[in-house]
Design a protein around this motif. Structure first.
Motif, PDB file in Angstrom:
ATOM      1  N   ALA A 167     -68.670 -61.019 -54.788  1.00  0.00           N
ATOM      2  CA  ALA A 167     -67.390 -61.125 -54.084  1.00  0.00           C
ATOM      3  C   ALA A 167     -67.008 -59.842 -53.356  1.00  0.00           C
ATOM      4  CB  ALA A 167     -66.286 -61.490 -55.082  1.00  0.00           C
ATOM      5  N   LEU A 168     -67.723 -58.755 -53.617  1.00  0.00           N
ATOM      6  CA  LEU A 168     -67.400 -57.471 -52.988  1.00  0.00           C
ATOM      7  C   LEU A 168     -67.912 -57.410 -51.554  1.00  0.00           C
ATOM      8  CD1 LEU A 168     -68.377 -55.060 -55.909  1.00  0.00           C
ATOM      9  CD2 LEU A 168     -66.046 -55.579 -55.133  1.00  0.00           C
ATOM     10  N   PRO A 169     -67.311 -56.548 -50.734  1.00  0.00           N
ATOM     11  CA  PRO A 169     -67.859 -56.333 -49.386  1.00  0.00           C
ATOM     12  C   PRO A 169     -69.294 -55.807 -49.481  1.00  0.00           C
ATOM     13  CG  PRO A 169     -65.702 -55.283 -49.640  1.00  0.00           C
ATOM     14  CD  PRO A 169     -66.117 -55.725 -51.010  1.00  0.00           C
ATOM     15  N   ARG A 170     -70.159 -56.322 -48.645  1.00  0.00           N
ATOM     16  CA  ARG A 170     -71.556 -55.873 -48.640  1.00  0.00           C
ATOM     17  C   ARG A 170     -71.607 -54.371 -48.339  1.00  0.00           C
ATOM     18  NH1 ARG A 170     -76.620 -58.328 -48.429  1.00  0.00           N
ATOM     19  NH2 ARG A 170     -75.530 -60.295 -48.726  1.00  0.00           N
ATOM     20  N   GLY A 171     -72.417 -53.668 -49.103  1.00  0.00           N
ATOM     21  CA  GLY A 171     -72.550 -52.231 -48.917  1.00  0.00           C
ATOM     22  C   GLY A 171     -71.625 -51.397 -49.782  1.00  0.00           C
ATOM     23  N   GLN A 172     -70.743 -52.042 -50.543  1.00  0.00           N
ATOM     24  CA  GLN A 172     -69.834 -51.315 -51.426  1.00  0.00           C
ATOM     25  C   GLN A 172     -70.617 -50.562 -52.500  1.00  0.00           C
ATOM     26  OE1 GLN A 172     -66.134 -51.379 -51.640  1.00  0.00           O
ATOM     27  NE2 GLN A 172     -66.751 -49.619 -52.874  1.00  0.00           N
ATOM     28  N   VAL A 173     -70.368 -49.264 -52.621  1.00  0.00           N
ATOM     29  CA  VAL A 173     -71.032 -48.477 -53.657  1.00  0.00           C
ATOM     30  C   VAL A 173     -70.532 -48.909 -55.031  1.00  0.00           C
ATOM     31  CG1 VAL A 173     -71.334 -46.164 -54.619  1.00  0.00           C
ATOM     32  CG2 VAL A 173     -71.364 -46.487 -52.148  1.00  0.00           C
ATOM     33  N   GLY A 232     -57.741 -59.743 -64.452  1.00  0.00           N
ATOM     34  CA  GLY A 232     -58.282 -59.945 -63.116  1.00  0.00           C
ATOM     35  C   GLY A 232     -59.332 -61.038 -63.065  1.00  0.00           C
ATOM     36  N   THR A 233     -59.481 -61.634 -61.876  1.00  0.00           N
ATOM     37  CA  THR A 233     -60.456 -62.710 -61.688  1.00  0.00           C
ATOM     38  C   THR A 233     -61.330 -62.424 -60.477  1.00  0.00           C
ATOM     39  OG1 THR A 233     -59.034 -64.026 -60.225  1.00  0.00           O
ATOM     40  CG2 THR A 233     -58.796 -64.374 -62.611  1.00  0.00           C
ATOM     41  N   VAL A 234     -62.492 -63.032 -60.459  1.00  0.00           N
ATOM     42  CA  VAL A 234     -63.383 -62.910 -59.300  1.00  0.00           C
ATOM     43  C   VAL A 234     -62.695 -63.439 -58.046  1.00  0.00           C
ATOM     44  CG1 VAL A 234     -65.547 -63.743 -58.296  1.00  0.00           C
ATOM     45  CG2 VAL A 234     -65.483 -62.976 -60.689  1.00  0.00           C
ATOM     46  N   LYS A 235     -61.911 -64.488 -58.186  1.00  0.00           N
ATOM     47  CA  LYS A 235     -61.197 -65.061 -57.049  1.00  0.00           C
ATOM     48  C   LYS A 235     -60.273 -64.014 -56.407  1.00  0.00           C
ATOM     49  CE  LYS A 235     -58.411 -69.161 -55.846  1.00  0.00           C
ATOM     50  NZ  LYS A 235     -57.157 -68.545 -55.365  1.00  0.00           N
ATOM     51  N   GLN A 236     -59.600 -63.212 -57.214  1.00  0.00           N
ATOM     52  CA  GLN A 236     -58.743 -62.158 -56.669  1.00  0.00           C
ATOM     53  C   GLN A 236     -59.530 -61.198 -55.791  1.00  0.00           C
ATOM     54  OE1 GLN A 236     -56.857 -60.828 -60.515  1.00  0.00           O
ATOM     55  NE2 GLN A 236     -55.167 -60.388 -59.136  1.00  0.00           N
ATOM     56  N   VAL A 237     -60.702 -60.819 -56.245  1.00  0.00           N
ATOM     57  CA  VAL A 237     -61.541 -59.885 -55.484  1.00  0.00           C
ATOM     58  C   VAL A 237     -61.989 -60.529 -54.181  1.00  0.00           C
ATOM     59  CG1 VAL A 237     -63.680 -58.543 -55.496  1.00  0.00           C
ATOM     60  CG2 VAL A 237     -62.296 -58.698 -57.568  1.00  0.00           C
ATOM     61  N   ALA A 238     -62.410 -61.784 -54.254  1.00  0.00           N
ATOM     62  CA  ALA A 238     -62.895 -62.474 -53.061  1.00  0.00           C
ATOM     63  C   ALA A 238     -61.808 -62.607 -52.003  1.00  0.00           C
ATOM     64  CB  ALA A 238     -63.428 -63.852 -53.451  1.00  0.00           C
ATOM     65  N   GLU A 239     -60.551 -62.714 -52.444  1.00  0.00           N
ATOM     66  CA  GLU A 239     -59.440 -62.908 -51.513  1.00  0.00           C
ATOM     67  C   GLU A 239     -58.799 -61.593 -51.064  1.00  0.00           C
ATOM     68  OE1 GLU A 239     -56.846 -65.503 -53.643  1.00  0.00           O
ATOM     69  OE2 GLU A 239     -58.039 -67.305 -53.216  1.00  0.00           O
ATOM     70  N   LEU A 240     -59.219 -60.489 -51.639  1.00  0.00           N
ATOM     71  CA  LEU A 240     -58.626 -59.189 -51.325  1.00  0.00           C
ATOM     72  C   LEU A 240     -59.152 -58.663 -49.995  1.00  0.00           C
ATOM     73  CD1 LEU A 240     -56.790 -56.936 -52.520  1.00  0.00           C
ATOM     74  CD2 LEU A 240     -58.859 -55.960 -53.551  1.00  0.00           C
ATOM     75  N   ASP A 241     -58.281 -58.076 -49.205  1.00  0.00           N
ATOM     76  CA  ASP A 241     -58.706 -57.422 -47.959  1.00  0.00           C
ATOM     77  C   ASP A 241     -59.751 -56.363 -48.302  1.00  0.00           C
ATOM     78  OD1 ASP A 241     -59.021 -55.940 -45.645  1.00  0.00           O
ATOM     79  OD2 ASP A 241     -56.876 -55.608 -45.330  1.00  0.00           O
ATOM     80  N   PRO A 242     -60.978 -56.467 -47.779  1.00  0.00           N
ATOM     81  CA  PRO A 242     -62.015 -55.492 -48.122  1.00  0.00           C
ATOM     82  C   PRO A 242     -61.609 -54.047 -47.858  1.00  0.00           C
ATOM     83  CG  PRO A 242     -62.953 -57.345 -46.931  1.00  0.00           C
ATOM     84  CD  PRO A 242     -61.468 -57.518 -46.870  1.00  0.00           C
ATOM     85  N   ALA A 243     -60.732 -53.833 -46.887  1.00  0.00           N
ATOM     86  CA  ALA A 243     -60.309 -52.472 -46.560  1.00  0.00           C
ATOM     87  C   ALA A 243     -59.502 -51.836 -47.681  1.00  0.00           C
ATOM     88  CB  ALA A 243     -59.488 -52.487 -45.273  1.00  0.00           C
TER      89      ALA A 243
END
Length: 270
Positions: free
Chosen positions: A231-237, A178-189
């Motif tokens: 890269a995560l959605p803000r507020g993600q635990v 996995g890469t940081v880019k994958q996380v940044a491009e992933l639908d936060p939902a």
């Protein structure tokens, strides 16, 4: 720090659930992951007394009371994975207990079950969680059937829109390519839960042994965790899954080394 921290079951190394919640609250953590029974003896280096939320109604009442009093939630219900010899329907009673305890999300891993059965059983578990008002997430790991984020997303698609999310464990994620880019491009939902730890980029031994007892505090390994968290959605635990087995076996008190995990993680992510 824009991400609240949680304390995962494995980090506590056998501590009972009431003490787990109390320690989380004392350390400023708002969430925990929780199983219904104590981990096997090899993950209980302190020799804590056995406990079972499944079999002890008084413990469940005490657990609910302390969570309400201290403002801590079960962010992740653990131990309801897919196996070769257990049908999803047999998890109903445990699902009911987690729902009664106010768990927000049920997590499942496939334990190496063949792909078709894994996907179908995960779909059944997702439906059961939804019926009880809980979310559902799928954990992937390089040594089981669902080995990567992409394969976990295939399982989510199989289950159906809005019925499942993925759990991203940083060890499993980066070790599976996995890469940081994958996380940044992933639908936060689609990100249901995150488990945070550090490790070397490459392992050289028993993968599951390392996962269960060889993880490091964020900042001590080689993973790009700052960029990952950004890269995560803000507020993600961020659930801290860092079982410091060596520290426990050396005689250090859990409050001491778990406090160190939380403190160093906060300092690292500032």
């Amino acid at each position: 720090m824009p991400h609240p921290l949680g304390l995962e079951l494995l980090t506590m190394l056998g501590l009972d659930p009431v003490a787990h919640v109390t320690m989380a609250a004392d350390l400023g953590c708002k969430g925990v992951s929780m199983g219904l029974t104590q981990l096997p003896d090899r993950f209980n280096p302190h020799g804590y007394p056995a406990w079972s939320l499944r079999d002890d109604p008084a413990l469940r009442r005490e657990m609910k009371a302390v969570m309400a009093d201290r403002g801590v939630t079960i962010c992740l219900a653990e131990g309801l994975g897919v196996s070769h010899d257990t049908d999803a329907s047999e998890r109903a009673a445990d699902m009911d207990l987690f729902a009664d305890l106010g768990a927000l999300r049920v997590n499942a891993v496939d334990m190496g079950v063949e792909r078709e059965r894994a996907f179908d059983q995960l779909a059944a578990l997702a439906d059961m969680a939804d019926e009880r008002g809980m979310e559902f997430s799928i954990e992937f790991t390089p040594v089981f059937t669902i080995r990567s984020l992409d394969e976990a997303l295939e399982a989510v698609e199989h289950i159906g829109p809005g019925k499942a999310t993925v759990l991203i464990d940083t060890m499993h994620f980066f070790r599976s390519g996995g890469t940081v880019k994958q996380v940044a491009e992933l639908d936060p939902a689609l990100i249901g839960h995150v488990q945070l730890c550090d490790v070397p980029r490459k392992g050289d031994g028993d993968y599951m042994a390392e996962a269960m007892s060889g993880r490091m505090i964020p900042g001590q390994g080689e993973l790009p965790l700052r960029e990952f968290v950004e890269a995560l959605p803000r507020g993600q635990v961020l659930g801290l899954e860092v079982p410091l087995m060596a520290a426990a076996q050396s005689g250090r008190e859990a409050r001491d080394y778990v406090g160190e995990i939380v403190k160093r993680t906060r300092e690292f992510l500032v």
